[in-house]
Design a protein around this motif. Structure first.
Motif, PDB file in Angstrom:
ATOM      1  N   ASN A 235      18.438   1.078  44.566  1.00 51.49           N
ATOM      2  CA  ASN A 235      18.021   0.816  43.183  1.00 51.49           C
ATOM      3  C   ASN A 235      18.443   1.946  42.252  1.00 51.49           C
ATOM      4  OD1 ASN A 235      16.838  -1.656  43.768  1.00 51.49           O
ATOM      5  ND2 ASN A 235      14.824  -0.770  44.190  1.00 51.49           N
ATOM      6  N   CYS A 236      18.340   3.186  42.725  1.00 47.72           N
ATOM      7  CA  CYS A 236      18.763   4.327  41.903  1.00 47.72           C
ATOM      8  C   CYS A 236      20.272   4.272  41.635  1.00 47.72           C
ATOM      9  CB  CYS A 236      18.409   5.637  42.599  1.00 47.72           C
ATOM     10  SG  CYS A 236      16.635   6.009  42.663  1.00 47.72           S
ATOM     11  N   LEU A 237      21.040   3.916  42.646  1.00 45.91           N
ATOM     12  CA  LEU A 237      22.489   3.828  42.474  1.00 45.91           C
ATOM     13  C   LEU A 237      22.861   2.716  41.502  1.00 45.91           C
ATOM     14  CD1 LEU A 237      23.641   4.354  46.181  1.00 45.91           C
ATOM     15  CD2 LEU A 237      23.836   5.982  44.292  1.00 45.91           C
ATOM     16  N   LEU A 238      22.136   1.593  41.555  1.00 52.02           N
ATOM     17  CA  LEU A 238      22.377   0.509  40.601  1.00 52.02           C
ATOM     18  C   LEU A 238      22.024   0.948  39.186  1.00 52.02           C
ATOM     19  CD1 LEU A 238      21.018  -2.548  42.638  1.00 52.02           C
ATOM     20  CD2 LEU A 238      23.407  -2.063  42.056  1.00 52.02           C
ATOM     21  N   GLN A 239      20.975   1.752  39.089  1.00 48.42           N
ATOM     22  CA  GLN A 239      20.525   2.228  37.772  1.00 48.42           C
ATOM     23  C   GLN A 239      21.574   3.106  37.100  1.00 48.42           C
ATOM     24  OE1 GLN A 239      16.697   4.199  37.930  1.00 48.42           O
ATOM     25  NE2 GLN A 239      17.025   5.246  35.976  1.00 48.42           N
ATOM     26  N   VAL A 240      22.316   3.883  37.872  1.00 45.91           N
ATOM     27  CA  VAL A 240      23.287   4.818  37.290  1.00 45.91           C
ATOM     28  C   VAL A 240      24.714   4.278  37.325  1.00 45.91           C
ATOM     29  CG1 VAL A 240      21.835   6.741  38.050  1.00 45.91           C
ATOM     30  CG2 VAL A 240      23.804   6.081  39.445  1.00 45.91           C
ATOM     31  N   GLN A 241      24.901   3.047  37.801  1.00 46.90           N
ATOM     32  CA  GLN A 241      26.245   2.530  38.048  1.00 46.90           C
ATOM     33  C   GLN A 241      27.126   2.519  36.805  1.00 46.90           C
ATOM     34  OE1 GLN A 241      26.446  -1.528  39.569  1.00 46.90           O
ATOM     35  NE2 GLN A 241      28.189  -0.965  40.855  1.00 46.90           N
ATOM     36  N   SER A 242      26.570   2.207  35.649  1.00 42.84           N
ATOM     37  CA  SER A 242      27.386   2.125  34.436  1.00 42.84           C
ATOM     38  C   SER A 242      27.944   3.485  34.032  1.00 42.84           C
ATOM     39  CB  SER A 242      26.576   1.522  33.287  1.00 42.84           C
ATOM     40  OG  SER A 242      25.450   2.336  32.993  1.00 42.84           O
ATOM     41  N   GLN A 243      27.204   4.558  34.309  1.00 43.20           N
ATOM     42  CA  GLN A 243      27.643   5.902  33.931  1.00 43.20           C
ATOM     43  C   GLN A 243      28.321   6.646  35.066  1.00 43.20           C
ATOM     44  OE1 GLN A 243      23.581   6.802  32.336  1.00 43.20           O
ATOM     45  NE2 GLN A 243      24.722   7.768  30.670  1.00 43.20           N
ATOM     46  N   CYS A 244      27.932   6.330  36.313  1.00 42.49           N
ATOM     47  CA  CYS A 244      28.506   7.025  37.474  1.00 42.49           C
ATOM     48  C   CYS A 244      28.701   6.012  38.601  1.00 42.49           C
ATOM     49  CB  CYS A 244      27.584   8.163  37.915  1.00 42.49           C
ATOM     50  SG  CYS A 244      28.306   9.273  39.150  1.00 42.49           S
ATOM     51  N   PRO A 245      29.736   5.176  38.494  1.00 44.37           N
ATOM     52  CA  PRO A 245      29.913   4.076  39.456  1.00 44.37           C
ATOM     53  C   PRO A 245      30.129   4.527  40.890  1.00 44.37           C
ATOM     54  CG  PRO A 245      31.850   4.317  38.053  1.00 44.37           C
ATOM     55  CD  PRO A 245      30.789   5.190  37.463  1.00 44.37           C
ATOM     56  N   ASP A 246      30.624   5.748  41.107  1.00 46.07           N
ATOM     57  CA  ASP A 246      30.889   6.239  42.459  1.00 46.07           C
ATOM     58  C   ASP A 246      29.812   7.198  42.958  1.00 46.07           C
ATOM     59  OD1 ASP A 246      33.338   4.849  42.571  1.00 46.07           O
ATOM     60  OD2 ASP A 246      34.345   6.459  41.482  1.00 46.07           O
ATOM     61  N   LEU A 312      17.744  17.862  30.263  1.00 46.37           N
ATOM     62  CA  LEU A 312      16.382  17.365  30.077  1.00 46.37           C
ATOM     63  C   LEU A 312      16.328  15.983  29.448  1.00 46.37           C
ATOM     64  CD1 LEU A 312      14.689  20.681  28.905  1.00 46.37           C
ATOM     65  CD2 LEU A 312      14.595  19.646  31.177  1.00 46.37           C
ATOM     66  N   SER A 313      17.352  15.616  28.710  1.00 44.26           N
ATOM     67  CA  SER A 313      17.303  14.334  27.992  1.00 44.26           C
ATOM     68  C   SER A 313      18.426  13.385  28.356  1.00 44.26           C
ATOM     69  CB  SER A 313      17.342  14.590  26.482  1.00 44.26           C
ATOM     70  OG  SER A 313      18.555  15.227  26.095  1.00 44.26           O
ATOM     71  N   GLY A 314      19.316  13.791  29.266  1.00 42.56           N
ATOM     72  CA  GLY A 314      20.494  12.990  29.549  1.00 42.56           C
ATOM     73  C   GLY A 314      20.246  11.742  30.366  1.00 42.56           C
ATOM     74  N   GLY A 315      19.119  11.664  31.049  1.00 41.84           N
ATOM     75  CA  GLY A 315      18.844  10.518  31.897  1.00 41.84           C
ATOM     76  C   GLY A 315      19.492  10.653  33.259  1.00 41.84           C
ATOM     77  N   LEU A 316      19.023   9.840  34.207  1.00 40.85           N
ATOM     78  CA  LEU A 316      19.477   9.948  35.586  1.00 40.85           C
ATOM     79  C   LEU A 316      20.979   9.691  35.710  1.00 40.85           C
ATOM     80  CD1 LEU A 316      18.571  10.425  38.525  1.00 40.85           C
ATOM     81  CD2 LEU A 316      18.223   7.951  38.728  1.00 40.85           C
ATOM     82  N   GLY A 317      21.490   8.721  34.971  1.00 44.39           N
ATOM     83  CA  GLY A 317      22.903   8.389  35.067  1.00 44.39           C
ATOM     84  C   GLY A 317      23.806   9.516  34.605  1.00 44.39           C
ATOM     85  N   GLN A 318      23.475  10.117  33.468  1.00 44.91           N
ATOM     86  CA  GLN A 318      24.308  11.186  32.931  1.00 44.91           C
ATOM     87  C   GLN A 318      24.293  12.415  33.835  1.00 44.91           C
ATOM     88  OE1 GLN A 318      26.264  11.108  29.870  1.00 44.91           O
ATOM     89  NE2 GLN A 318      27.090  12.771  31.108  1.00 44.91           N
ATOM     90  N   VAL A 319      23.107  12.802  34.311  1.00 42.60           N
ATOM     91  CA  VAL A 319      23.016  13.979  35.171  1.00 42.60           C
ATOM     92  C   VAL A 319      23.678  13.713  36.519  1.00 42.60           C
ATOM     93  CG1 VAL A 319      21.457  15.660  36.217  1.00 42.60           C
ATOM     94  CG2 VAL A 319      20.907  14.692  33.986  1.00 42.60           C
ATOM     95  N   SER A 320      23.560  12.483  37.037  1.00 38.27           N
ATOM     96  CA  SER A 320      24.256  12.127  38.279  1.00 38.27           C
ATOM     97  C   SER A 320      25.756  12.288  38.112  1.00 38.27           C
ATOM     98  CB  SER A 320      23.928  10.684  38.683  1.00 38.27           C
ATOM     99  OG  SER A 320      22.568  10.529  38.991  1.00 38.27           O
ATOM    100  N   GLN A 321      26.260  11.935  36.947  1.00 38.33           N
ATOM    101  CA  GLN A 321      27.687  12.081  36.684  1.00 38.33           C
ATOM    102  C   GLN A 321      28.104  13.550  36.686  1.00 38.33           C
ATOM    103  OE1 GLN A 321      29.255  11.136  32.718  1.00 38.33           O
ATOM    104  NE2 GLN A 321      30.799   9.836  33.720  1.00 38.33           N
ATOM    105  N   TYR A 322      27.266  14.424  36.093  1.00 36.05           N
ATOM    106  CA  TYR A 322      27.564  15.859  36.120  1.00 36.05           C
ATOM    107  C   TYR A 322      27.684  16.347  37.560  1.00 36.05           C
ATOM    108  CZ  TYR A 322      25.984  15.946  31.201  1.00 36.05           C
ATOM    109  OH  TYR A 322      25.818  15.715  29.859  1.00 36.05           O
ATOM    110  N   VAL A 323      26.705  15.946  38.397  1.00 37.40           N
ATOM    111  CA  VAL A 323      26.691  16.399  39.786  1.00 37.40           C
ATOM    112  C   VAL A 323      27.892  15.829  40.535  1.00 37.40           C
ATOM    113  CG1 VAL A 323      25.398  16.382  41.959  1.00 37.40           C
ATOM    114  CG2 VAL A 323      24.171  16.648  39.784  1.00 37.40           C
TER     115      VAL A 323
END
Length: 450
Positions: A235-246, A312-323
């Protein structure tokens, strides 16, 4: 145990096990500059099994059965049975004299199920009794194996060693090799102790270790280990898919914990940026120079900086993309580039460093998720066919400062992950009552003080 607390673990005996074939006289193994830089830390692993593979029907522990397979396995690992000594230039080397590995036998006054529900991280360390290296280590065993019998018939095998000798992957491989020998199978990965010569063109700088510090007075660090199910991670991966598909499970879990911890932890600000130390295993990239069977330290540390407001404000998808982007940038030459500068620091009297903790550090073990027959390396460590570990616990000794996050495969398999978080105690309390975390319904395995 801390504070005189009663321990449910009682050690009954101590013996040494040597390899079945003597080591060639005069054999010496020089520890790499990276190995020596890890000298402040230790590795502690506990493999939990529902049944005892060393039973013979009459006794709860058949010493001859245990010693026979362990001795054969140690034939392949001469540096494990050796002793540390100083070389002429002052660095550490292993004198492969086959002095043996210390084996402790202990009983646990509870069932395994009750232990996994109730034990805290401090009590779990009783399953891996450790003795810090003395000033003269010539008779001191840098590897200790503890065999722990539970009332239910279950067994926990605790392994402790210096981080100079092995990283988490190497230490796990040691137990896996033991299970291979005991079950009559060839070694999954035969150990390799020497890498090709360091390419001089790649020994340019010290980017990975530039922010590390000498050992400091340890803070009160708390520990909690929690399991996230495959469905939650999916579910977490689906949540961030639009910003970090991989995105990987590591990406989303580190993004989640880093952004939550940053709300309570005084961050490492550099021009209003938050810093995270990211540790990846160089074996994970499939580099020919660092094969999976390499026994030693093959870790690469790098620093990810993100502006505080974006974290702090980027959301899970944006921070996942950074990582994700940061981990993807790891290059083979980055592993090599640290060797020569570390050797120079050693010669100048620098080190060992506090690797884990001056800034918040996270360890990526995604390379261990699918290793053998679709199963993670640690859960493929079966002494008998079909009797895989029900849980494997990992701890790093002497974590300091801002703490450590370890993301590991789970016994459930698939996308499920175990996350061990080591933070200052007040922050552990905050993370455990964090509603956003609670909503993910993690299963607490061990918790409390270190």
């Amino acid at each position: 145990m801390d504070g005189g607390k009663f321990s449910r673990v009682k050690v009954h005996s101590l013996l040494s096990v040597v390899s079945s074939s003597p080591v060639a006289p005069g054999k010496v193994h020089r520890l790499s500059p990276l190995d020596q830089a890890m000298g402040h830390h230790t590795i502690h692993i506990v493999f939990y099994y529902e049944s005892n593979p060393f039973e013979d029907g009459r006794f709860s522990l058949d010493i001859d059965n245990l010693r026979g397979s362990l001795s054969k396995m140690l034939d392949e690992y001469p540096i494990v049975t050796g002793r540390l000594t100083r070389e002429a230039e002052g660095g550490w080397q292993v004198r492969c004299n086959d002095a043996g590995v210390r084996i402790l036998h202990a009983s646990v006054n509870t069932t395994m199920d009750e232990w996994l529900r109730s034990a805290d991280a401090s009590e779990e360390r009783d399953l891996t009794v450790w003795e810090d290296m003395p000033q003269d280590p010539s008779f001191w065993s840098p590897f200790r194996i503890q065999i722990n019998n539970f009332k239910c018939g279950g067994l926990a095998i605790g392994l402790s060693c210096t981080h100079m000798h092995a990283d988490i992957t190497s230490a796990t491989m040691l137990i896996k090799s033991w299970t291979d020998v005991h079950s009559g199978q060839p070694l999954t990965h035969s150990p390799i102790f020497h890498l090709p010569p360091t390419p001089s063109s790649q020994c340019n700088s010290l980017p990975s270790f530039s922010a590390l510090h000498s050992p400091t007075t340890p803070a009160n660090i708390g520990t909690v280990t929690m399991k996230f199910s495959s469905s939650v991670i999916e579910n977490c991966l689906l949540q961030v898919q639009s910003q970090c598909p991989d995105a990987t499970p590591f990406d989303v879990l580190v993004a989640f914990f880093w952004s939550r911890i940053a709300r309570w932890q005084e961050p490492s600000f550099n021009n209003h940026k938050c810093s995270l130390s990211v540790c990846v295993d160089s074996r994970s990239a499939g580099h020919s120079q660092v094969p999976f069977g390499y026994f030693g330290n093959a870790l690469h540390f790098s620093v990810l900086n993100v502006e505080a407001d974006k974290l702090l404000s980027g959301g899970l998808g944006q921070v996942s993309q950074y990582v994700h982007r940061h981990v993807a940038k790891a290059r083979e030459d980055e592993f090599w580039s640290v060797m020569s500068p570390l050797d120079e620091h050693r010669k100048e009297g620098e080190g060992p460093f506090t690797i884990y903790g001056p800034r918040l550090t996270c360890i990526n073990m995604e390379h261990m998720t699918v290793v053998e027959n679709g199963e993670a390396l640690m859960y493929a460590a079966a002494f008998r066919k079909g009797e895989r570990p029900v849980h494997v616990s990992y701890h790093v000794g002497k974590v300091e400062g801002q703490g450590l996050i370890m993301v590991m495969p789970s016994a459930e398999g698939g996308l499920a992950r175990n996350v061990t978080v080591m933070l200052p105690e007040e922050q552990i309390a905050n993370i455990c009552k964090d509603q956003t975390l609670i909503d993910l319904e993690p299963k607490m395995i061990v918790s409390g003080k270190r």
